[in-house]
Structures are given as C-alpha cells and as structure tokens.
Design an enzyme around this catalytic site. Structure first.
Site, short mmCIF file in Angstrom:
data_model
loop_
_atom_site.label_atom_id
_atom_site.label_comp_id
_atom_site.label_asym_id
_atom_site.label_seq_id
_atom_site.Cartn_x
_atom_site.Cartn_y
_atom_site.Cartn_z
N SER A 1 40.81 -40.43 -28.12
CA SER A 1 40.04 -39.51 -28.96
C SER A 1 39.52 -40.18 -30.22
O SER A 1 40.22 -40.99 -30.85
CB SER A 1 40.92 -38.31 -29.38
OG SER A 1 41.27 -37.51 -28.29
N TYR B 1 22.66 -34.56 -21.91
CA TYR B 1 23.45 -34.02 -23.03
C TYR B 1 23.25 -32.51 -23.17
O TYR B 1 24.13 -31.80 -23.62
CB TYR B 1 23.08 -34.75 -24.32
CG TYR B 1 24.17 -34.74 -25.35
CD1 TYR B 1 25.46 -35.18 -25.06
CD2 TYR B 1 23.93 -34.28 -26.65
CE1 TYR B 1 26.46 -35.16 -26.01
CE2 TYR B 1 24.92 -34.27 -27.61
CZ TYR B 1 26.18 -34.71 -27.29
OH TYR B 1 27.18 -34.70 -28.24
N LYS C 1 25.19 -29.63 -31.31
CA LYS C 1 25.32 -30.64 -32.37
C LYS C 1 24.24 -30.47 -33.44
O LYS C 1 24.48 -30.73 -34.63
CB LYS C 1 25.27 -32.04 -31.78
CG LYS C 1 26.49 -32.42 -30.95
CD LYS C 1 27.77 -32.44 -31.77
CE LYS C 1 28.94 -33.00 -30.97
NZ LYS C 1 30.21 -32.98 -31.71
N GLY D 1 41.14 -31.67 -33.25
CA GLY D 1 40.39 -32.20 -32.12
C GLY D 1 41.04 -33.38 -31.42
O GLY D 1 40.45 -33.94 -30.50
N VAL E 1 40.00 -22.49 -31.93
CA VAL E 1 38.99 -22.13 -32.93
C VAL E 1 38.06 -21.03 -32.48
O VAL E 1 37.25 -20.54 -33.28
CB VAL E 1 38.17 -23.37 -33.36
CG1 VAL E 1 39.03 -24.34 -34.14
CG2 VAL E 1 37.53 -24.05 -32.16
#
Length: 233
Positions: free
Chosen positions: A18, A154, A161, A12, A63
C-alpha cells in the site's frame, strides 16, 4: 525532518504494498506517533503492520458510514486531543465499473466511487478538524493523473479523483483559516491492491516507466518521502 511529538492518522492501509505503508514508514522513521484505521476485509493484514510501527490507536472505520466516521473522530479526540497529520489514502470503485467503458457506469457505481474516494475526505475532515476550530496540521490525500486526462481503463475512478482534487482545493480554503494545510499527491501508477482493479494495469506501468526520465515507476517509498515533506512544518 523531525516529527517527534506529532501524531498522524493513516487511513487506507491494506497490505505491505500500500502507498499508505510507504507513507507510514516515512512518518514513523521521522518520529511521528501513528494511528491507523481499517475495514473488516483487511483487518488481519492491517493490525500486524500497525503494531510493527508501535501503533496503539487502531480503529475500525468504514468511511461510507457517517456513524463510523463520527465514532472514529470521537475516539481520536479522546485519545490524542489533537491531530496534526491526516493521511487519506482511500479509493474504491466497483470492479464492473472499471472493466466497462465509462459511458456504461451504473448510477450505484458512480455514487459508490465518489462517496468512498472523494466525499470521504470531506467527512473525515469534518470529524477530525472542524471541532478543533484552531489547529496546526496537514491533510494529505492521494490522487492520480487520470483526474486531469483520460487514462485508458481508469474510467469512473478518474472522475472520482477529479472530485477529490476539487474537494482538496475547497477544503484547503476552509481549513487554512484554522491553520490546517490540505494537499493531494498525484503519484504515478503503483502496483497496489486498489490498482489491481484497473484492467491491463501492467501495460500502464510499462508505458510510464518507458517515458519517464528515470526509466522507472514511482515507489511507495518515493510517495512516503513526499508526504513526509508535506506533513512537516
């Protein structure tokens, strides 16, 4: 904390802002040998950062592709033989699904967000830890408060999440019998490439900084030190 002799795969890393970089630097300073994965759009930024920390294992891995995840797992097994530490700092949602109300989320956008942000943790653990059957290790992913409560703008990422956090609990139960710990860090808002897709993110930063006891936002270095603790014995 001493991680000499330990190996850690960082998934990631996108650029110098990051969260994954803050974690990588903390693990590297503690003596861990690092490996990194990347996707095509960030390769030119990831490789120099990885090389600065002496990484010899830099692998392409989208991924959302079972084939690429398996190839990555096979390469890690061939090069390292074991993987004590996995850092999963991956999340993605289509910009239009973040811009509009959650009720207008597209089916494709929902699938994409859940696939990349949540299922990828399951897929990667299958590829890296299932074949070992017995290991000592630590898996760490990145969550956010929007998984528990509604956070303005969001949207679908909050649902993703939430799925990531539930997956973390079930993976912890499965992999714990093999000696692998699975945890998720829920940090505050941090100005990263992924966060740039959240509308009006600046106001989120200002609101949180105004309400926290320290009157400041969390940094990637803060998260790095938390990850170091969770990665250590």
């Amino acid at each position: 904390m001493n991680l000499k002799g330990k190996k850690a795969l960082i998934m990631g890393l996108a650029n110098e802002r990051s969260i994954a970089l803050g974690i990588a630097k903390a693990l590297h300073a503690a003596g861990a040998e690092l490996g990194f994965t990347y996707i095509d759009v960030v390769e030119k930024r990831v490789c120099p950062l990885a090389e600065e920390m002496g990484s010899k294992l830099i692998l392409k891995c989208d991924v959302s592709s079972d084939a690429e995840v398996k190839a990555m797992g096979d390469k890690v097994a061939a090069e390292w033989g074991e993987l004590p530490i996995l850092i999963h700092s991956l999340a993605y949602a289509e910009r239009e699904d973040l811009d509009r109300p959650f009720v207008q989320t597209s089916r494709k956008g929902f699938h994409t967000a859940l696939d990349v942000s949540a299922y990828s943790l399951v897929a990667v653990c299958q590829a890296l830890f299932e074949p070992l059957k017995k290991a000592q290790g630590s898996v760490i992913s990145m969550s956010y408060y929007g998984a528990e409560k509604v956070v303005l703008n969001y949207n679908v990422m909050g649902v993703a999440k939430a799925a990531l956090e539930a997956s973390t609990r079930y993976l912890a139960a499965d992999l714990g019998t093999h000696g692998v710990r699975v945890n998720s860090i829920s940090a505050g808002p941090i100005r990263t490439l992924a966060a740039s897709g959240v509308k009006d993110f600046r106001s989120m930063l200002d609101t949180v900084a105004g309400k926290t006891p320290l009157k400041r936002n969390v940094t990637i270095e803060d998260v790095g030190q938390t990850a170091l603790f969770l990665a250590s014995d």
